[in-house]
Design a protein around this motif. Structure first.
Motif, PDB file in Angstrom:
ATOM      1  N   ILE A 271      35.346  31.656  51.001  1.00  0.00           N
ATOM      2  CA  ILE A 271      35.371  33.119  50.855  1.00  0.00           C
ATOM      3  C   ILE A 271      34.947  33.515  49.446  1.00  0.00           C
ATOM      4  O   ILE A 271      34.149  34.449  49.256  1.00  0.00           O
ATOM      5  CB  ILE A 271      36.769  33.657  51.203  1.00  0.00           C
ATOM      6  N   ALA A 272      35.473  32.806  48.459  1.00  0.00           N
ATOM      7  CA  ALA A 272      35.107  33.107  47.076  1.00  0.00           C
ATOM      8  C   ALA A 272      33.612  32.922  46.857  1.00  0.00           C
ATOM      9  O   ALA A 272      32.954  33.745  46.205  1.00  0.00           O
ATOM     10  CB  ALA A 272      35.901  32.225  46.123  1.00  0.00           C
ATOM     11  N   GLN A 273      33.048  31.853  47.422  1.00  0.00           N
ATOM     12  CA  GLN A 273      31.611  31.622  47.260  1.00  0.00           C
ATOM     13  C   GLN A 273      30.799  32.704  47.958  1.00  0.00           C
ATOM     14  O   GLN A 273      29.771  33.157  47.433  1.00  0.00           O
ATOM     15  CB  GLN A 273      31.223  30.250  47.802  1.00  0.00           C
ATOM     16  N   ALA A 306      39.638  43.949  44.353  1.00  0.00           N
ATOM     17  CA  ALA A 306      40.085  43.491  45.664  1.00  0.00           C
ATOM     18  C   ALA A 306      40.752  42.138  45.542  1.00  0.00           C
ATOM     19  O   ALA A 306      40.473  41.360  44.625  1.00  0.00           O
ATOM     20  CB  ALA A 306      38.911  43.400  46.627  1.00  0.00           C
ATOM     21  N   VAL A 307      41.648  41.873  46.489  1.00  0.00           N
ATOM     22  CA  VAL A 307      42.286  40.572  46.566  1.00  0.00           C
ATOM     23  C   VAL A 307      42.258  40.099  48.016  1.00  0.00           C
ATOM     24  O   VAL A 307      42.572  40.857  48.932  1.00  0.00           O
ATOM     25  CB  VAL A 307      43.729  40.617  46.027  1.00  0.00           C
ATOM     26  N   ALA A 308      41.815  38.861  48.227  1.00  0.00           N
ATOM     27  CA  ALA A 308      41.907  38.217  49.529  1.00  0.00           C
ATOM     28  C   ALA A 308      43.079  37.249  49.476  1.00  0.00           C
ATOM     29  O   ALA A 308      43.186  36.442  48.544  1.00  0.00           O
ATOM     30  CB  ALA A 308      40.616  37.473  49.852  1.00  0.00           C
ATOM     31  N   VAL A 309      43.988  37.356  50.440  1.00  0.00           N
ATOM     32  CA  VAL A 309      45.215  36.567  50.429  1.00  0.00           C
ATOM     33  C   VAL A 309      45.249  35.678  51.656  1.00  0.00           C
ATOM     34  O   VAL A 309      45.025  36.156  52.776  1.00  0.00           O
ATOM     35  CB  VAL A 309      46.462  37.480  50.401  1.00  0.00           C
ATOM     36  N   GLY A 310      45.524  34.382  51.451  1.00  0.00           N
ATOM     37  CA  GLY A 310      45.501  33.449  52.563  1.00  0.00           C
ATOM     38  C   GLY A 310      46.681  32.505  52.595  1.00  0.00           C
ATOM     39  O   GLY A 310      47.192  32.085  51.557  1.00  0.00           O
ATOM     40  N   SER A 311      47.116  32.168  53.818  1.00  0.00           N
ATOM     41  CA  SER A 311      48.170  31.181  54.022  1.00  0.00           C
ATOM     42  C   SER A 311      47.996  30.566  55.397  1.00  0.00           C
ATOM     43  O   SER A 311      47.609  31.251  56.350  1.00  0.00           O
ATOM     44  CB  SER A 311      49.555  31.834  53.944  1.00  0.00           C
ATOM     45  N   PRO A 312      48.304  29.286  55.532  1.00  0.00           N
ATOM     46  CA  PRO A 312      48.429  28.744  56.878  1.00  0.00           C
ATOM     47  C   PRO A 312      49.653  29.338  57.558  1.00  0.00           C
ATOM     48  O   PRO A 312      50.541  29.888  56.891  1.00  0.00           O
ATOM     49  CB  PRO A 312      48.609  27.243  56.637  1.00  0.00           C
ATOM     50  N   LYS A 338      41.574  47.085  47.244  1.00  0.00           N
ATOM     51  CA  LYS A 338      41.315  46.663  48.615  1.00  0.00           C
ATOM     52  C   LYS A 338      41.799  45.235  48.811  1.00  0.00           C
ATOM     53  O   LYS A 338      41.937  44.463  47.853  1.00  0.00           O
ATOM     54  CB  LYS A 338      39.834  46.788  48.930  1.00  0.00           C
ATOM     55  N   GLY A 339      42.063  44.902  50.063  1.00  0.00           N
ATOM     56  CA  GLY A 339      42.575  43.579  50.363  1.00  0.00           C
ATOM     57  C   GLY A 339      42.081  43.071  51.695  1.00  0.00           C
ATOM     58  O   GLY A 339      41.543  43.822  52.518  1.00  0.00           O
ATOM     59  N   ALA A 340      42.257  41.793  51.908  1.00  0.00           N
ATOM     60  CA  ALA A 340      41.910  41.156  53.179  1.00  0.00           C
ATOM     61  C   ALA A 340      42.752  39.906  53.327  1.00  0.00           C
ATOM     62  O   ALA A 340      43.232  39.341  52.335  1.00  0.00           O
ATOM     63  CB  ALA A 340      40.427  40.815  53.230  1.00  0.00           C
ATOM     64  N   ALA A 341      42.946  39.472  54.580  1.00  0.00           N
ATOM     65  CA  ALA A 341      43.813  38.337  54.868  1.00  0.00           C
ATOM     66  C   ALA A 341      43.016  37.234  55.554  1.00  0.00           C
ATOM     67  O   ALA A 341      42.055  37.481  56.282  1.00  0.00           O
ATOM     68  CB  ALA A 341      44.972  38.781  55.758  1.00  0.00           C
ATOM     69  N   PHE A 342      43.449  36.007  55.317  1.00  0.00           N
ATOM     70  CA  PHE A 342      42.841  34.867  55.995  1.00  0.00           C
ATOM     71  C   PHE A 342      43.863  33.750  56.093  1.00  0.00           C
ATOM     72  O   PHE A 342      44.897  33.770  55.404  1.00  0.00           O
ATOM     73  CB  PHE A 342      41.580  34.380  55.273  1.00  0.00           C
ATOM     74  N   GLY A 389      33.484  36.434  53.080  1.00  0.00           N
ATOM     75  CA  GLY A 389      33.404  36.778  51.670  1.00  0.00           C
ATOM     76  C   GLY A 389      32.298  37.768  51.380  1.00  0.00           C
ATOM     77  O   GLY A 389      32.486  38.715  50.603  1.00  0.00           O
ATOM     78  N   ARG A 390      31.145  37.562  52.009  1.00  0.00           N
ATOM     79  CA  ARG A 390      30.028  38.493  51.806  1.00  0.00           C
ATOM     80  C   ARG A 390      30.386  39.890  52.314  1.00  0.00           C
ATOM     81  O   ARG A 390      30.067  40.901  51.686  1.00  0.00           O
ATOM     82  CB  ARG A 390      28.768  37.965  52.493  1.00  0.00           C
ATOM     83  N   GLU A 391      31.053  39.941  53.495  1.00  0.00           N
ATOM     84  CA  GLU A 391      31.434  41.232  54.045  1.00  0.00           C
ATOM     85  C   GLU A 391      32.450  41.925  53.139  1.00  0.00           C
ATOM     86  O   GLU A 391      32.319  43.139  52.868  1.00  0.00           O
ATOM     87  CB  GLU A 391      32.062  41.025  55.425  1.00  0.00           C
TER      88      GLU A 391
END
Length: 397
Positions: A271-273, A306-312, A338-342, A389-391
């Motif tokens: 996502i970062a890339q 923005a922050v993308a936050v992820g956890s299994p 803005k934020g997004a989850a994964f 990530g691009r979106e």
């Protein structure tokens, strides 16, 4: 030990080189801190704040050794938090009856903390304390910056603002002044302090600064309760606060995650890339919530668009480090981010929905539907991460 700031104002505090955690275990202090107390001597003498209680005996002994303990006429308590007021019980045992100038809420906080009925003198905005010899302290209430009892005081005759927690940093420095330390380190600690402590009160910060600026008082120095004294271009930190209080953002995004068997880490890196590919000029940082210092991480969130936050998915939920970061973000009340989850999962997959709920509850606008992948991402899964990530980068405006 007293250190001269001007001919009539001295620093009487304590530099704590060993401090590594503050507010219990909540705040990291990689570079130590200081508890700044100030002695103002006109015809009368005022002591502005004390130090944290572990250093109370040393503090009172130093005042006695310097020959000033018995000459103090007034104690000014700008703030009742124990890192400011901790030496008050010992000082007032040595000097019973000494008048304590504070706000009405200061009386409540000090009585609630120490259970002593000291000689309180309640002040409000505009009240003054004449010290003679052309010196006077003017009090300015600053409630919720960052406690209800907080106030500043301004010393006319020397043009010094004693700003309490505002404009401070946790930075140990024996040389006292902002022009004697590394500026990059100083401002990193200053923005960290703002991000983690003052963000919830940003609207009040802006109003109080504008109220003080409207008075058109000359300011030669700003003396906070922690860290360095601002003597070179002191209003520079005021200008920085006005920027930070205005829903601050840099051209940056941060990917925050935790992982069990590296599936979510691989997603985070993809996502970062993807974000970097879409916006090469934007800074994108990738931080493991379980390994990064949480206050440094929150500072990066503060700086980001923005922050993308992820956890299994773990026990039908999310990993505790990610839950803790989401709770920090909720409490700090960030605006216009803005934020997004994964996340990855094996069989149930609740984590992404829970993170989205956490982000929404923290006031973040969801910039893209969440992404969840089962097990370890393969080539197709990693391509989905890049696309995600691009979106996300494309939706940042």
């Amino acid at each position: 030990m007293l250190k001269a700031i001007t001919e009539r104002v001295s620093w009487a505090g304590k530099v704590d080189w060993e401090l590594r955690r503050f507010h219990g275990e909540e705040y990291s202090t990689h570079h130590g801190s200081s508890y700044n107390s100030y002695l103002v001597r006109g015809e009368k003498t005022a002591l502005i704040e004390t130090v944290w209680s572990p250093f109370a005996s040393e503090f009172v002994e130093n005042l006695a050794r310097a020959g000033v303990l018995d000459s103090i006429d007034f104690l000014v308590a700008n703030h009742a938090e124990p890192d400011h007021s901790g030496a008050m019980p010992e000082l007032l045992r040595a000097r019973p009856g000494l008048p304590v100038y504070c706000t009405a809420n200061g009386v409540k906080s000090l009585k609630g903390t120490y259970h002593q009925d000291w000689n309180f003198q309640v002040v409000k905005t505009g009240d003054t304390l004449d010290l003679g010899a052309g010196l006077a302290l003017t009090f300015v209430e600053a409630p919720m910056l960052h406690w209800p009892d907080t106030m500043f005081c301004y010393l006319s005759g020397e043009n010094i603002l004693f700003s309490n927690d505002a404009f401070g940093q946790h930075l140990a420095c024996e040389t006292l002044f902002n022009d004697t330390v590394d500026e990059c380190e100083l401002f990193q600690e200053a923005i960290k302090y703002y991000a983690n402590i003052l963000t919830p009160f940003s609207r009040l910060v802006t109003k109080k600064i504008n109220d003080v600026l409207a008075l058109k008082l000359p300011v030669s120095m700003i003396c906070p309760s922690h860290g360095v004294i601002w003597r070179k271009d002191p209003l520079r930190i005021v200008e920085a606060y006005l920027k930070w209080a205005d829903d601050y953002q840099e051209d940056q995004a941060v990917v925050v995650y935790d992982t069990m068997w590296n599936a979510t880490r691989h997603m985070a890196e993809g996502i970062a890339q993807g974000m970097r590919d879409a916006r090469p000029s934007m800074t994108v940082k990738c931080l493991n919530a379980a390994k990064a210092d949480v206050n440094d991480l929150i500072t990066e969130v503060f700086k980001s668009k923005a922050v993308a936050v992820g956890s299994p998915t773990f026990n039908r939920g999310i990993l505790r480090s990610v839950a803790a970061v989401l709770e920090e973000m909720r409490g700090l009340g960030f605006k216009k981010k803005k934020g997004a989850a994964f996340g990855s999962y094996g069989w149930s997959g609740e984590s992404v929905k829970m993170i989205e709920e956490g982000l929404s509850g923290a006031g973040f606008e969801l910039a893209a539907p969440g992404l969840k992948l089962s097990w370890q991402p393969d080539g197709s899964g990693l391509e989905q991460c890049l696309a995600f990530g691009r979106e996300l980068a494309g939706n940042l405006g």
